[in-house]
Design a protein around this motif. Structure first.
Motif, mmCIF file in Angstrom:
data_model
loop_
_atom_site.group_PDB
_atom_site.id
_atom_site.type_symbol
_atom_site.label_atom_id
_atom_site.label_comp_id
_atom_site.label_asym_id
_atom_site.label_seq_id
_atom_site.Cartn_x
_atom_site.Cartn_y
_atom_site.Cartn_z
ATOM 1 N N ASP A 49 0.805 -1.367 0.061
ATOM 2 C CA ASP A 49 -0.121 -0.151 -0.106
ATOM 3 C C ASP A 49 0.831 1.378 0.331
ATOM 4 O O ASP A 49 0.282 2.410 -0.090
ATOM 5 N N ASP A 50 2.067 1.140 0.209
ATOM 6 C CA ASP A 50 2.865 2.337 0.343
ATOM 7 C C ASP A 50 3.222 2.543 -1.242
ATOM 8 O O ASP A 50 3.734 1.917 -2.045
ATOM 9 N N THR A 51 3.253 4.106 -1.515
ATOM 10 C CA THR A 51 3.376 4.197 -2.903
ATOM 11 C C THR A 51 4.796 4.146 -3.456
ATOM 12 O O THR A 51 4.758 3.650 -4.174
ATOM 13 N N PHE A 131 16.351 -3.760 1.546
ATOM 14 C CA PHE A 131 16.453 -2.722 0.685
ATOM 15 C C PHE A 131 15.387 -1.759 1.158
ATOM 16 O O PHE A 131 14.401 -2.079 2.085
ATOM 17 N N ASN A 132 15.646 -0.503 1.260
ATOM 18 C CA ASN A 132 14.909 0.637 1.822
ATOM 19 C C ASN A 132 14.661 0.844 3.342
ATOM 20 O O ASN A 132 14.566 1.835 3.616
ATOM 21 N N ARG A 133 14.574 -0.331 3.812
ATOM 22 C CA ARG A 133 14.459 -0.262 5.495
ATOM 23 C C ARG A 133 15.544 -0.937 6.081
ATOM 24 O O ARG A 133 15.826 -2.095 5.795
ATOM 25 N N GLY A 193 11.268 4.854 14.495
ATOM 26 C CA GLY A 193 12.228 3.912 14.286
ATOM 27 C C GLY A 193 12.470 3.659 13.104
ATOM 28 O O GLY A 193 13.706 2.942 12.828
ATOM 29 N N HIS A 194 12.122 4.269 11.861
ATOM 30 C CA HIS A 194 12.695 3.965 10.433
ATOM 31 C C HIS A 194 13.610 4.807 10.350
ATOM 32 O O HIS A 194 13.721 6.134 10.788
ATOM 33 N N GLN A 195 14.787 4.274 9.721
ATOM 34 C CA GLN A 195 15.862 5.622 9.626
ATOM 35 C C GLN A 195 15.518 6.710 9.014
ATOM 36 O O GLN A 195 16.191 7.797 9.277
ATOM 37 N N ASP A 196 14.719 6.726 8.033
ATOM 38 C CA ASP A 196 14.442 7.942 7.115
ATOM 39 C C ASP A 196 13.619 8.957 8.070
ATOM 40 O O ASP A 196 13.615 10.007 7.487
ATOM 41 N N SER A 197 12.892 8.454 9.158
ATOM 42 C CA SER A 197 11.861 9.162 9.943
ATOM 43 C C SER A 197 13.349 10.178 10.700
ATOM 44 O O SER A 197 13.162 11.278 10.797
ATOM 45 N N LEU A 199 16.398 10.454 10.790
ATOM 46 C CA LEU A 199 17.471 11.075 10.064
ATOM 47 C C LEU A 199 16.866 12.348 9.318
ATOM 48 O O LEU A 199 17.641 13.440 8.927
ATOM 49 N N ARG A 200 15.867 12.099 8.473
ATOM 50 C CA ARG A 200 15.381 13.086 7.660
ATOM 51 C C ARG A 200 14.775 14.370 8.566
ATOM 52 O O ARG A 200 15.221 15.451 8.382
ATOM 53 N N THR A 201 14.274 13.979 9.628
ATOM 54 C CA THR A 201 13.658 14.864 10.545
ATOM 55 C C THR A 201 15.036 15.887 11.038
ATOM 56 O O THR A 201 15.089 17.039 10.860
ATOM 57 N N ASN A 251 8.497 14.143 6.085
ATOM 58 C CA ASN A 251 9.468 12.868 5.610
ATOM 59 C C ASN A 251 9.294 12.237 4.519
ATOM 60 O O ASN A 251 10.122 11.652 3.865
ATOM 61 N N ASN A 252 7.995 12.262 3.867
ATOM 62 C CA ASN A 252 7.772 11.883 2.489
ATOM 63 C C ASN A 252 6.674 12.610 1.871
ATOM 64 O O ASN A 252 6.000 13.324 2.322
ATOM 65 N N ASP A 253 6.525 12.190 0.331
ATOM 66 C CA ASP A 253 5.747 12.917 -0.419
ATOM 67 C C ASP A 253 4.199 12.411 -0.115
ATOM 68 O O ASP A 253 3.229 13.209 -0.141
ATOM 69 N N VAL A 279 9.668 14.180 0.336
ATOM 70 C CA VAL A 279 10.990 13.481 -0.201
ATOM 71 C C VAL A 279 10.056 12.434 -1.129
ATOM 72 O O VAL A 279 9.097 11.663 -0.489
ATOM 73 N N ASP A 280 10.604 12.163 -1.875
ATOM 74 C CA ASP A 280 10.375 10.726 -2.948
ATOM 75 C C ASP A 280 10.301 11.233 -4.351
ATOM 76 O O ASP A 280 10.849 10.485 -5.453
ATOM 77 N N ALA A 281 9.394 12.247 -4.468
ATOM 78 C CA ALA A 281 9.369 12.807 -6.181
ATOM 79 C C ALA A 281 8.655 11.431 -6.839
ATOM 80 O O ALA A 281 8.815 10.987 -7.716
HETATM 81 C C1 BGC Z 1 10.043 6.473 1.561
HETATM 82 C C2 BGC Z 1 8.803 6.462 2.197
HETATM 83 C C3 BGC Z 1 8.397 5.156 2.375
HETATM 84 C C4 BGC Z 1 9.248 4.502 3.320
HETATM 85 C C5 BGC Z 1 8.928 2.935 3.193
HETATM 86 C C6 BGC Z 1 11.012 5.787 2.588
HETATM 87 O O1 BGC Z 1 12.270 5.746 1.989
HETATM 88 O O2 BGC Z 1 10.542 7.851 1.408
HETATM 89 O O3 BGC Z 1 8.021 7.095 1.161
HETATM 90 O O4 BGC Z 1 7.025 5.264 3.028
HETATM 91 O O5 BGC Z 1 10.653 4.325 2.699
HETATM 92 O O6 BGC Z 1 9.724 2.275 4.195
#
Ligand code: BGC
Ligand code: CA
Length: 352
Positions: A49-51, A131-133, A193-197, A199-201, A251-253, A279-281
């Motif tokens: 469900d995540d774009t 990947f990603n997480r 707890g997500h690295q992107d949350s 560190l982006r913040t 933190n994201n689009d 973030v994302d485009a």
């Molecule tokens: C993306 C988010 C996404 C997340 C999922 C991030 O890198 O910017 O849009 O929801 O990863 O893990």
């Protein structure tokens, strides 16, 4: 990689019969239902469900198809949706292993569960690409065949902050609504707890303050990467703070689009909206940039990440040195660069 097909006579076929039988038996007893010699990649998504994640998965499917016709090697992707449940994901990975997957790609639900997955993969000697997480480095180092493909969370935060800083400096009178020289903002955060949350913040704010602009945080909260949750948060903050909010950092689009949904519900004209940055485009975010609703975003290279995963998987399957296939850092990591997207480079960006 593909087994060479030799033209063979009936006699030579008879001669090789025992060998063929043994091979057939080995294949059918090997746990995996492997009727062919295709490369099988098991891909576990934390949620479909995540774009951003679903776009990345689509790229992976398309790239695998293209690669298949290019190299004449069958590539089968088994894709599972973990529905944000780590126990479900563990079962899915077990199933990938029992179905004879040659490589695993895991978008882990809970980053702290990585060690268990590494041990499972190692026990079956199946290379594992997260990947990603991003798991912690200790878990990545646990086994030589464990990799991470992603983009630097810190870099995306810094680029988002610089984008806001530049806008602020360029058109100060527009964004500093109360004229106090201080940037009043609210922050929409991804999953805790997500690295992107995290560190982006941190790095977005650091880039603004390092640029010499004082900031004041009016509110922050998680909206779990989610558009509807973000819309509800912003609606509440608009009631609470009204036009004191000068900047909305997201933190994201998807969450930035949620903020846009909430603002669109009000009767505020667009020129009085706060500056919104994501973030994302993603495709819908780029439309919002074109419409002037989203000031800017930072491109998270979904296609590049999918390509790196595929190249890595192909190299590992073929027993080649992965460092020849991707730009490998510290023997385990592949980092894709981020870049800023605003109205100014939108067209060039869309064409690229
Ligand atoms: C993306 C988010 C996404 C997340 C999922 C991030 O890198 O910017 O849009 O929801 O990863 O893990
Ligand atoms: Ca101000």
């Amino acid at each position: 990689m593909r087994p060479k097909t030799k033209s063979c006579s009936f006699r030579s076929l008879l001669k090789s019969l025992p060998v063929l039988l043994v091979l057939t038996l080995l294949v059918s007893c090997g746990g995996g239902e492997r009727p062919d010699h295709s490369l099988r990649i098991g891909v576990a998504l934390y949620t479909q469900d995540d774009t951003f994640i679903s776009a990345l998965a689509q790229h992976l499917e398309q790239l695998a198809q293209d690669e298949e016709s290019r190299i004449g090697q069958k590539i089968t992707l088994l894709i599972s949706d973990s529905r944000s449940n780590q126990t479900t994901q563990m079962d899915q990975v077990d199933r990938f292993l029992s179905r004879g997957c040659d490589v695993l790609c895991v978008n882990i639900v809970d980053r702290t569960a990585a060690a268990v997955l590494v041990d499972k993969a190692e026990a079956e000697n199946v290379p594992l690409i997260f990947f990603n997480r991003q798991p912690v480095d200790e878990d990545i180092q646990r086994w030589s065949q464990t990799y991470y493909v992603g983009a630097s969370a810190q870099e995306s935060g810094a680029l988002q902050g610089q984008l806001v800083l530049d806008a602020w400096n360029e058109d100060h009178s527009r964004w500093d609504r109360n004229g106090d020289g201080v940037l009043q903002y609210v922050m929409l955060e991804g999953e805790p707890g997500h690295q992107d949350s995290l560190l982006r913040t941190e790095y977005a704010i650091a880039a603004i303050t390092d640029g010499g602009v004082e900031v004041e945080r009016l509110a922050r909260d998680t909206a779990n990467w989610n558009r509807a949750q973000a819309s509800a948060r912003i609606a509440r903050w608009l009631e609470e703070f009204g036009d004191q909010i000068e900047v909305i950092l997201s933190n994201n689009d998807d969450m930035a689009l949620g903020a846009i949904d909430a603002l669109s519900e009000t009767d505020r004209p667009l020129e009085d909206w706060p500056l919104i940055a994501g973030v994302d485009a993603t495709a819908p975010a780029m439309e919002a940039v074109a419409a002037g609703q989203l000031y800017g975003t930072v491109h998270n290279d979904d296609r590049g990440q999918a390509q790196a995963m595929l190249n890595l998987a192909l190299a590992l399957y073929a027993g080649e040195d992965p460092a020849d296939a991707v730009n490998l850092v510290d023997g385990h990591y592949v980092w894709l660069p981020y870049c800023q997207v605003t109205r100014e480079n939108l067209d060039a960006f869309r064409r690229s």
